[in-house]
Enzyme design. Structure first.
Site, PDB file in Angstrom:
ATOM      1  N   SER A 603       0.812  -1.049   0.219  1.00 17.79           N
ATOM      2  CA  SER A 603      -0.137   0.093  -0.009  1.00 17.79           C
ATOM      3  C   SER A 603       0.549   1.514   0.059  1.00 17.79           C
ATOM      4  O   SER A 603       1.501   1.295  -0.710  1.00 17.79           O
ATOM      5  CB  SER A 603      -1.008  -0.132   1.137  1.00 17.79           C
ATOM      6  OG  SER A 603      -1.755   0.801   1.124  1.00 17.79           O
ATOM      7  N   ASP A 688     -10.761  -2.703  -4.538  1.00 20.79           N
ATOM      8  CA  ASP A 688      -9.661  -1.849  -3.913  1.00 20.79           C
ATOM      9  C   ASP A 688      -9.542  -0.769  -3.413  1.00 20.79           C
ATOM     10  O   ASP A 688     -10.564  -0.001  -5.082  1.00 20.79           O
ATOM     11  CB  ASP A 688      -7.795  -2.299  -3.906  1.00 20.79           C
ATOM     12  CG  ASP A 688      -7.317  -1.511  -2.680  1.00 20.79           C
ATOM     13  OD1 ASP A 688      -7.732  -1.112  -2.365  1.00 20.79           O
ATOM     14  OD2 ASP A 688      -6.267  -2.009  -3.023  1.00 20.79           O
ATOM     15  N   HIS A 723      -8.491  -4.633  -0.856  1.00 19.40           N
ATOM     16  CA  HIS A 723      -7.012  -3.859  -1.189  1.00 19.40           C
ATOM     17  C   HIS A 723      -6.330  -5.527   0.843  1.00 19.40           C
ATOM     18  O   HIS A 723      -5.405  -5.496   0.573  1.00 19.40           O
ATOM     19  CB  HIS A 723      -7.539  -2.577   0.445  1.00 19.40           C
ATOM     20  CG  HIS A 723      -5.968  -1.959   0.708  1.00 19.40           C
ATOM     21  ND1 HIS A 723      -5.678  -1.724  -0.182  1.00 19.40           N
ATOM     22  CD2 HIS A 723      -5.109  -1.511   1.973  1.00 19.40           C
ATOM     23  CE1 HIS A 723      -4.174  -0.879   0.127  1.00 19.40           C
ATOM     24  NE2 HIS A 723      -4.223  -1.340   0.993  1.00 19.40           N
TER      25      HIS A 723
END
Length: 756
Positions: A603, A688, A723
């Site tokens: 991320s 996501d 995610h």
């Protein structure tokens, strides 16, 4: 919401369960060599088809007279249904499968090894609420958990020795909710909030069936599972609280997934008639909701990255009116709780940047008494209140510490806290966090682990000053913590800043002469602390001779608030140069060599990996960038994308010239060069909401176009996840096995070495 996540330890969604299998190389003092396999793999590589190349469609963006060309902008599809986009993603997945096919049997073996360390049939440490013990149960072979409870047979006050009865004579276990049943009809299934009503009769829980982090709230009868009323849609999982036994308070999001409204819902009514307690219209601010430990108040805070203000709702009055507790002043950030006649407030500003703890009377919130003053070297991170005590979670020297203070009775004057007792821990580097405890009790529960010690739950008696172990995660397969070494090293950045590094290795395999393989993890954003905690899947690398390292770089919160401030906005490049400094330190001090150094981040940590790959590709052998935030300028210029407006105070607002050019100087997509890169694996999730799949897709496409080497570049996009990857506990282990198989292949450490 944050662009966060990781195989490591942060936060929010993580399975720290592992498995065991006999070590592949249990007695080898050095990693094996597979030169003959490598030769055959090169022949196989020549036979592989070329990787998929994304079509190029001219797209130019101009700002401040600067023109950026993005020929892969077409890959962005907000509906995630464009046939051309889906076709390209499937081609990427097929290519990744083809390249990794040569080690698929090893990957499967690795997965079996990882899973084999798990005690699959297990329960969590029970938490007592009223006349019940609540806990989660996992079943052998099942992906998801059951939410369970048992009646309390001993009605005495909760003590450090309180134990839930088990065996044939114990009260029967009651399964409130079985995720395994709920998940049967979905490819993805996740329960977030799970809240029991004060009278223990009802349960409200939030479920996500897509991975897009938009939740539906259900209320059920805790005894028979029957639905109570209609579901509430469009909710944010983290923010759900009971306000009595027949009322819920919850938060919903706007079109860009910004938590903007807090609602009060009566169970007997339809969602359309819910009362909006507050609507935050400022696009820089997002709402949060939490209950006091006393359960007498709910707090609603409106937060930006630098500022917040708090309202409170007294549950017993049921007036459905929020009252102001703190005011909105730029740079002042607070959190609140309640005990007796006082609110307790942890607040931060530029002046007291590591926070101070104050109290104010419920009937006179402007009369503030300082309980713990600001300290330059100690950051107040969290507090937990009890009838007679307060526990303060602080950070000093890069590590957490828990300190217990006695509180005066409600009728006595409250003043400066004195004589705190610090809870002691075993390892030199570790992770420790406060867990949910009963407000009326003298027992505080905390979790503890280190990079070599599995997660454990302890109950600490705040009067007797003793800790009792309640639960340790079982790691099967002959795991012995004494076989592993943890240590802390410090790298020195060019500006003289000392950057901590946490290390784990197996003492009978590590040579520490430069020949060991090493995986370096980093994050460095949002003031998130990546503490050195236990992740059992790492053993599959460490037991093969790997050193595992965490670089606690600026932009995180490990060393206090200033550590974060010095790694954000116009100081963001410190995050990347700190990571490079840590990597160079590890090479110079013989923990590894460039030929054995692999890196990983997820991320915002994927942004880190993308940035350092552009800056120093020669320093690394292989890299894994998970759901990486790599198209920084384009994303932060688009307020229609989730998170953008609320994160201008994190990254900067590129509509301002200074921030535009600074962001462009490190944004990975904008800085891909015609140069050699190491072996790279990039992952994404189609659903996501934090990092759009198109960012890593564009990064890979541009790198394929421009890089000058023959090293493999793989892209894997989960088409049914978000995610945090897939939802099942075993499915997540498959992701770990795949990632580790890639890393081991990249270093020629598995037979047969295929086409990497």
């Amino acid at each position: 919401m944050l662009r966060l996540g990781g195989l490591n330890s942060i936060s929010l969604i993580q399975i720290r369960r592992l498995s065991s299998f006999p070590l592949l190389f249990p007695s080898l003092p050095t990693p094996p060599s597979f030169s003959s396999s490598f030769s055959s793999s090169m022949a196989a590589a020549a036979a592989l088809p070329p990787p998929p190349l994304a079509k190029k469609v001219k797209h130019e963006m101009e700002m401040f007279g600067d023109v950026r060309s993005d020929d892969y902008y077409w890959l962005r599809d907000d509906s995630r249904s464009d046939p051309d986009v889906l076709s390209h993603l499937k081609k990427e997945n097929d290519y990744t499968d083809l390249v990794m096919a040569g080690v698929k049997s090893f990957e499967d073996e690795l997965y079996t090894e990882i899973r084999g360390r798990i005690q699959e049939d297990d329960i969590s440490a029970p938490t007592r609420k009223g006349q019940y013990y609540y806990y989660k149960r996992t079943l052998k072979g099942k992906e998801y958990v059951q939410y369970c409870r048992r009646l309390v047979t001993n009605e005495s006050s909760v003590s450090v020795y309180d134990i839930m009865p088990m065996g044939p004579e114990a009260p029967a276990e009651h399964v409130i909710l079985d995720e395994n049943i709920k998940a049967q009809e979905y490819d993805y299934y996740s329960i977030g909030a799970f809240k029991v009503s004060p009278d223990n009769n009802l349960v409200a829980y939030a479920e996500d069936t897509k991975g897009n982090e938009i939740y539906t709230i259900h209320v059920i009868n805790a005894e028979n599972g029957s639905a109570v009323g209609k579901p509430l849609v469009g909710a944010l999982t983290s923010y759900l609280e009971w306000a009595g036994n027949d009322t819920l308070v919850y938060v919903t999001m706007d079109a860009i997934l910004r938590p903007d409204k807090v609602w009060l819902h009566k169970l007997s009514s339809d969602q359309s008639s819910d009362h909006c307690l507050y609507h935050e219209e400022d696009e820089m601010f997002s709402l949060a909701l939490y209950a006091s430990e006393s359960k007498q108040y709910l707090f609603v805070s409106s937060d930006s990255k630098n500022t917040n203000f708090i309202f409170y709702l007294e549950i017993s009055k049921q007036e459905a009116v929020l009252m102001p507790l703190t005011t909105r002043v730029y740079g002042i950030d607070s959190s609140a709780s309640h005990r007796g006649n006082h609110f307790f407030i942890k607040r931060r500003s530029e002046e007291y940047y590591n926070s101070e703890l104050v109290a104010c009377p419920v009937d006179g919130v402007s009369e503030v008494t300082v309980l713990l003053p600001h300290r330059e070297s100690v950051k107040i991170q969290d507090i937990q209140l009890f009838n007679d005590h307060i526990v303060v979670c602080e950070r000093e020297g890069g590590l957490p510490k828990l300190t217990v203070y006695d509180l005066p009775t409600a009728s006595e004057a409250i003043g400066r806290l004195q004589g705190g007792r610090e809870i002691s821990f075993i390892d030199p580097i570790y992770s420790a966090e406060l867990e949910e405890s009963q407000f009326s009790s003298k027992i505080v529960r905390f979790s503890y682990s280190s990079m070599r010690m599995p997660p454990s739950m302890y109950d600490y008696d705040m009067d007797m000053h003793i800790s009792v172990l309640k639960k340790t995660e079982t790691v099967l397969g002959g795991f012995d913590a004494s076989n592993y070494v943890t240590e802390r090293q410090w790298a020195v950045a060019s500006d003289g800043t000392r950057v901590p590094i946490s290390l784990l290795y197996r003492k009978n395999l590590a040579r520490l002469d430069g020949s060991d393989p090493l995986l370096l993890y980093g994050y460095g954003s949002y003031e998130v602390c990546i503490d050195p905690s236990f992740v059992a899947s790492r053993l599959s690398l460490v037991d093969r001779g790997f050193i595992y390292a965490i670089a606690h770089i600026r932009g995180g919160g490990e060393m206090g608030r200033q550590w974060y401030e010095n790694g954000k906005l116009l100081k963001k490049r410190n995050t990347f140069t700190d990571f490079i400094t840590c990597a160079e330190y590890l090479v110079e001090n013989k923990y590894c060599s460039k030929e054995k150094l692999c890196i990983n981040g997820r991320s915002a940590g994927g942004l880190l990996i993308g940035a350092v790959l552009n800056m120093r590709p020669d320093l690394f052998k292989a890299a894994v960038a998970g759901v990486p935030f790599v198209d920084v300028v384009t994303t932060m210029l688009d307020p229609s994308i989730p998170l953008t407006t609320s994160e201008w105070e994190e990254w900067g607002d590129p509509r301002q010239r200074e921030y535009y050019f600074y962001m462009k100087s490190y944004s990975p997509v904008d800085n891909v060069k015609s140069q050699n890169y190491p072996k790279i694996l990039v992952t994404a999730g189609l659903n996501d909401p934090r990092v759009m799949y198109s960012e890593p897709a564009k990064f890979v496409a541009k790198m394929r176009e421009m890089k000058t080497d023959d090293n493999v570049l793989l892209f894997k996009c989960e088409l049914g996840a978000g995610h945090f990857s897939k939802s099942g506990r075993f499915e997540k282990l498959k992701e770990a096995a795949f990632t580790y198989a890639f890393i081991l292949k990249a270093l020629d450490m598995i037979p047969p070495v295929s086409s990497l």
